[in-house]
Design an enzyme around this catalytic site. Structure first.
Site, PDB file in Angstrom:
ATOM      1  CB  CYS A 243       8.272 -10.252  13.349  1.00 19.24           C
ATOM      2  SG  CYS A 243       6.638  -9.593  13.692  1.00 19.24           S
TER       3      CYS A 243
ATOM      4  CB  CYS B 160       5.356   2.346  13.928  1.00 17.05           C
ATOM      5  SG  CYS B 160       5.018   3.023  15.557  1.00 17.05           S
ATOM      6  CB  SER B 161       7.960  -1.304  10.593  1.00 13.91           C
ATOM      7  OG  SER B 161       7.341  -2.173  11.519  1.00 13.91           O
TER       8      SER B 161
ATOM      9  CE  LYS C 280       8.874   4.927   9.931  1.00 18.16           C
ATOM     10  NZ  LYS C 280       8.027   4.719   8.748  1.00 18.16           N
TER      11      LYS C 280
ATOM     12  CG  HIS D 218       7.917  -5.638   9.568  1.00 16.37           C
ATOM     13  ND1 HIS D 218       8.564  -6.834   9.340  1.00 16.37           N
ATOM     14  CD2 HIS D 218       7.615  -5.638  10.897  1.00 16.37           C
ATOM     15  CE1 HIS D 218       8.638  -7.517  10.477  1.00 16.37           C
ATOM     16  NE2 HIS D 218       8.064  -6.824  11.429  1.00 16.37           N
TER      17      HIS D 218
END
Lengths: 130, 382
Positions: B83, B204-205, B326, B330
């Protein structure tokens, strides 16, 4: 996992074999060529105790496909008396009774049936001690 | 080394972009950046991408993407750091321009996550396959382990985690590029479904598609392309063990701290000089750990920062004015570049409702795995 990879993992995954660095005495699991603590390259075999303590844990509700039937399950970082740390599932327990300091025994278990061919993968899981 | 500026930016919307392909999204972002700088050529291209091979079965993105924008022939390479791929691509482009090797280099990032792959499993390939994924670890689970350790060590609460999401959704609601342009409440976060305890869905994203691109050139050539160049003051990349078991404390992200130390030293600034920051909030706990590791708050005080408004717009150090991972979304390989774009726009004074007034120095921090890679860039208004 291709079967050669599975076979390579047998000593560490199925027998919990670790190594002790001859120069700094740290126990490293699984074995590797170069000591992460002192860069030493001489090792003695070390077998891990089948006991440990939870460092930190979680309850996994959304699981990868291979583990979907198991969810929810506890996943924890376990430290053995030798100072080695392993990430293992904790099983045969109430989901909420596991936390930092929980004493566990490590037991040989089936981990999952992998992929469409359903190859059985074995290893260790932790269960609360006593 | 030469001083380097960003002279053009472009990005797609982030979200579930069913009508857009990997290459199409890249072309949209890249041509946007080239139009922003008014350029029709490139001397080099770095494409940040984590897992197109797994998500859509496409590797070898360097030449593919170069040809998509009519630049077949230029040096073009894919950069992968999970990421943190976008941040790593930006750093590679920076080094190429700073070294004098090339003058006009694009750093881009792209990810297509919504094309049918088992996203949880693909993302888990950035964890240690033999030691973690084998036993059923997922990324939310790894960050949940970090969260529980942080809660046990510093007294961080589930409500603290929720406030990070509330704050970032508040910012993202003002971002036209964001995947989720809406506010959420603490109650909604704490009532959302459990993913890996203590993390819930709204900690969570999301799973996102998107692309972003920036153009870099030597600072002394920047006036050819823009009236508002933004200088890259410092860059830092650091790594830690892939596996959580091999770290001293699962509650502390050493790679983030180390990458920040390098970037601060190079830039000649400290945490107190940062006026706006984009931080890798893939999960709410990550923002808390990262602002501590970056020195924006004291170690152990990250939990209270969002709740107390310290990191909100109008607070002492606004964090994730874009909405963060978020709320903005992402698309993993694109995130590091999108973060840089948010800071560039802030320093250019173009952030509209999200503008941090008078911002002159900003920071972007992009992370891979459960904190095994961290890239920090510090930017300054010229």
């Amino acid at each position: 996992m291709p079967s050669p990879g599975y076979w390579r993992g047998i000593p560490s995954r199925l027998r919990l074999e670790a190594v002790r660095c001859s120069s700094c005495e740290n126990v490293v699991y699984p074995s590797r060529r170069i000591c992460p603590h002192c860069h030493g390259t001489k090792w003695e075999p070390a077998e891990l105790s089948r006991t440990g303590e939870v460092v930190t844990s979680t309850v996994v509700h959304v699981a990868p496909d291979d583990f979907a039937m198991e969810a929810p399950y506890v996943l924890a970082l376990i430290e053995t008396p030798e100072g080695a740390r392993l990430m293992l599932q904790v099983t045969d327990c109430e989901l909420n009774e596991i936390g930092p300091g929980t004493a566990v025994n490590l037991e040989f278990r089936r981990i999952r049936a992998e992929g469409n061919s359903g190859i059985l993968c074995y290893g260790f899981k932790a269960v609360p001690a006593g | 080394m030469r001083e380097v500026a960003i002279v053009g930016v472009g990005m797609t919307h982030f979200g579930e972009l069913w009508n857009d392909s990997l290459r199409g999204m890249f072309a949209e972002a890249a041509s946007g950046a080239m139009a922003d700088a008014g350029v029709d050529h490139l001397d080099g291209l770095y494409v940040g991408n984590m897992a197109a091979g797994q998500f859509v079965g496409q590797e070898h993105l360097g030449p593919l993407m170069a040809s998509q924008i009519g630049m077949a022939g230029i040096p073009a390479t894919r950069v992968e750091s999970a990421c943190a791929s976008g941040g790593a691509a930006l750093r590679a482009a920076y080094i190429e321009v700073a070294s004098g090797m090339s003058d006009l280099v694009m750093a881009a990032g792209v990810e297509k996550m919504n094309d049918g792959a088992d996203v949880t499993q693909v993302l888990a390939t950035a964890a240690d396959q033999e030691l973690e994924a084998y036993h059923g670890a997922t990324f939310p689970a790894l960050y949940a382990l970090i969260a529980r350790a942080h809660m046990a060590t510093y007294g961080t609460t589930e409500e603290d985690l929720a406030w990070v999401s509330v704050k970032n959704h508040h910012h993202g609601a003002m971002n036209p590029k964001a995947q989720f342009r809406r506010e959420v409440t603490v109650e909604q976060v704490l009532g959302s479904s459990k993913v890996a305890e203590p993390l819930r869905l709204l900690h969570c994203s999301p799973v996102s598609d998107g692309a972003a691109a920036v153009l870099l050139c030597p600072l002394d050539q920047a006036a050819r392309y823009t009236k508002r160049p933004v200088k890259i003051l410092g860059t830092g990349l650091a790594t830690a063990s892939l596996s959580l078991a091999d770290r001293k404390s699962p509650a502390i992200l050493d790679a983030v701290k180390d990458s920040a130390v390098h970037a601060y030293k190079m830039a000649g600034v400290g945490p107190g000089d940062i006026q706006v920051a984009e931080v890798h909030d893939c999960f709410a706990i990550a923002e808390i750990c990262c602002i501590e590791a970056l020195g924006l708050v004291e170690q152990g005080k990250g939990g209270a920062a969002a709740r107390d408004g310290l990191t909100a717009l109008g607070g002492k150090i606004p964090v994730n004015t874009s909405g963060g991972l978020k709320s903005k979304g992402h698309p993993v390989g694109a995130t590091g570049i999108a973060q840089a774009i948010e800071i560039v726009e802030q320093l250019r004074g173009l952030s509209g409702d999200r503008q941090v007034q008078g911002a002159e120095i900003g920071l972007a921090q992009n992370m891979g795995g459960s904190g095994a890679s961290s890239v920090v860039h510090i930017f300054g208004r010229v």
